[in-house]
Write a protein that holds these residues in place. Sequence first.
Motif, PDB file in Angstrom:
ATOM      1  N   GLY A  57     -44.769 -18.409  17.489  1.00  0.00           N
ATOM      2  CA  GLY A  57     -46.007 -19.929  18.622  1.00  0.00           C
ATOM      3  C   GLY A  57     -45.926 -20.081  19.667  1.00  0.00           C
ATOM      4  O   GLY A  57     -46.920 -20.710  19.900  1.00  0.00           O
ATOM      5  N   SER A  58     -44.904 -19.922  19.882  1.00  0.00           N
ATOM      6  CA  SER A  58     -44.229 -19.900  21.670  1.00  0.00           C
ATOM      7  C   SER A  58     -45.611 -19.159  22.952  1.00  0.00           C
ATOM      8  O   SER A  58     -46.741 -19.840  22.713  1.00  0.00           O
ATOM      9  CB  SER A  58     -43.353 -19.950  22.168  1.00  0.00           C
ATOM     10  OG  SER A  58     -42.206 -20.336  21.429  1.00  0.00           O
ATOM     11  N   VAL A  59     -46.339 -17.689  21.886  1.00  0.00           N
ATOM     12  CA  VAL A  59     -47.291 -16.829  22.496  1.00  0.00           C
ATOM     13  C   VAL A  59     -48.366 -17.538  22.028  1.00  0.00           C
ATOM     14  O   VAL A  59     -49.766 -17.744  22.906  1.00  0.00           O
ATOM     15  CB  VAL A  59     -47.116 -15.253  21.359  1.00  0.00           C
ATOM     16  CG1 VAL A  59     -48.330 -14.541  22.042  1.00  0.00           C
ATOM     17  CG2 VAL A  59     -46.073 -14.478  22.225  1.00  0.00           C
ATOM     18  N   THR A  97     -42.869  -8.172  23.445  1.00  0.00           N
ATOM     19  CA  THR A  97     -42.357  -9.519  24.922  1.00  0.00           C
ATOM     20  C   THR A  97     -41.308 -10.289  23.741  1.00  0.00           C
ATOM     21  O   THR A  97     -40.203 -10.543  25.028  1.00  0.00           O
ATOM     22  CB  THR A  97     -43.151 -10.650  25.811  1.00  0.00           C
ATOM     23  OG1 THR A  97     -43.326 -11.613  24.695  1.00  0.00           O
ATOM     24  CG2 THR A  97     -44.635 -10.282  25.979  1.00  0.00           C
ATOM     25  N   GLY A  98     -40.700  -9.667  22.660  1.00  0.00           N
ATOM     26  CA  GLY A  98     -40.095 -10.237  22.369  1.00  0.00           C
ATOM     27  C   GLY A  98     -39.355 -11.917  22.064  1.00  0.00           C
ATOM     28  O   GLY A  98     -38.552 -13.051  21.578  1.00  0.00           O
ATOM     29  N   LYS A 122     -48.616  -8.565  31.378  1.00  0.00           N
ATOM     30  CA  LYS A 122     -48.603  -6.977  31.237  1.00  0.00           C
ATOM     31  C   LYS A 122     -48.983  -6.952  29.836  1.00  0.00           C
ATOM     32  O   LYS A 122     -49.256  -5.023  30.167  1.00  0.00           O
ATOM     33  CB  LYS A 122     -46.803  -7.475  31.595  1.00  0.00           C
ATOM     34  CG  LYS A 122     -46.603  -5.572  31.689  1.00  0.00           C
ATOM     35  CD  LYS A 122     -47.248  -4.869  33.250  1.00  0.00           C
ATOM     36  CE  LYS A 122     -46.505  -3.648  32.913  1.00  0.00           C
ATOM     37  NZ  LYS A 122     -47.202  -2.140  33.134  1.00  0.00           N
ATOM     38  N   ALA A 123     -48.148  -7.406  28.886  1.00  0.00           N
ATOM     39  CA  ALA A 123     -48.383  -6.743  27.294  1.00  0.00           C
ATOM     40  C   ALA A 123     -49.728  -6.421  27.477  1.00  0.00           C
ATOM     41  O   ALA A 123     -50.383  -5.762  26.839  1.00  0.00           O
ATOM     42  CB  ALA A 123     -47.939  -7.676  26.673  1.00  0.00           C
ATOM     43  N   VAL A 124     -50.456  -8.058  28.007  1.00  0.00           N
ATOM     44  CA  VAL A 124     -51.753  -7.488  26.988  1.00  0.00           C
ATOM     45  C   VAL A 124     -52.821  -6.186  28.773  1.00  0.00           C
ATOM     46  O   VAL A 124     -53.287  -5.228  27.906  1.00  0.00           O
ATOM     47  CB  VAL A 124     -52.645  -9.067  27.986  1.00  0.00           C
ATOM     48  CG1 VAL A 124     -54.450  -9.069  27.835  1.00  0.00           C
ATOM     49  CG2 VAL A 124     -52.066  -9.599  27.056  1.00  0.00           C
ATOM     50  N   GLN A 125     -52.414  -6.265  29.545  1.00  0.00           N
ATOM     51  CA  GLN A 125     -52.904  -5.129  30.135  1.00  0.00           C
ATOM     52  C   GLN A 125     -52.247  -3.897  29.751  1.00  0.00           C
ATOM     53  O   GLN A 125     -53.087  -2.565  29.745  1.00  0.00           O
ATOM     54  CB  GLN A 125     -52.049  -5.080  31.719  1.00  0.00           C
ATOM     55  CG  GLN A 125     -52.844  -5.965  32.325  1.00  0.00           C
ATOM     56  CD  GLN A 125     -52.536  -6.533  33.662  1.00  0.00           C
ATOM     57  OE1 GLN A 125     -51.706  -6.403  34.203  1.00  0.00           O
ATOM     58  NE2 GLN A 125     -53.371  -6.759  34.255  1.00  0.00           N
TER      59      GLN A 125
END
Length: 52
Positions: A24-26, A19-20, A3-6
């Motif tokens: 590193g996880s992203v 996204t919060g 959703k964030a990318v879109q």
Amino acid sequence: MFKAVQDGTSTNAEIAKATGLNPGSVARAVDALVKRGLLAKDGTTIRTEAAA
């Protein structure tokens, strides 16, 4: 993350901020999704494959 990318975020840092999630996880998740063909990455720019 999709959703964030879109919604127009295009870098790991922007996705993390939107996204919060931990940056590193992203980065690890994006790399895994790129390897599976679900996201595309050109340098630091990330997009959904559908937008390619």
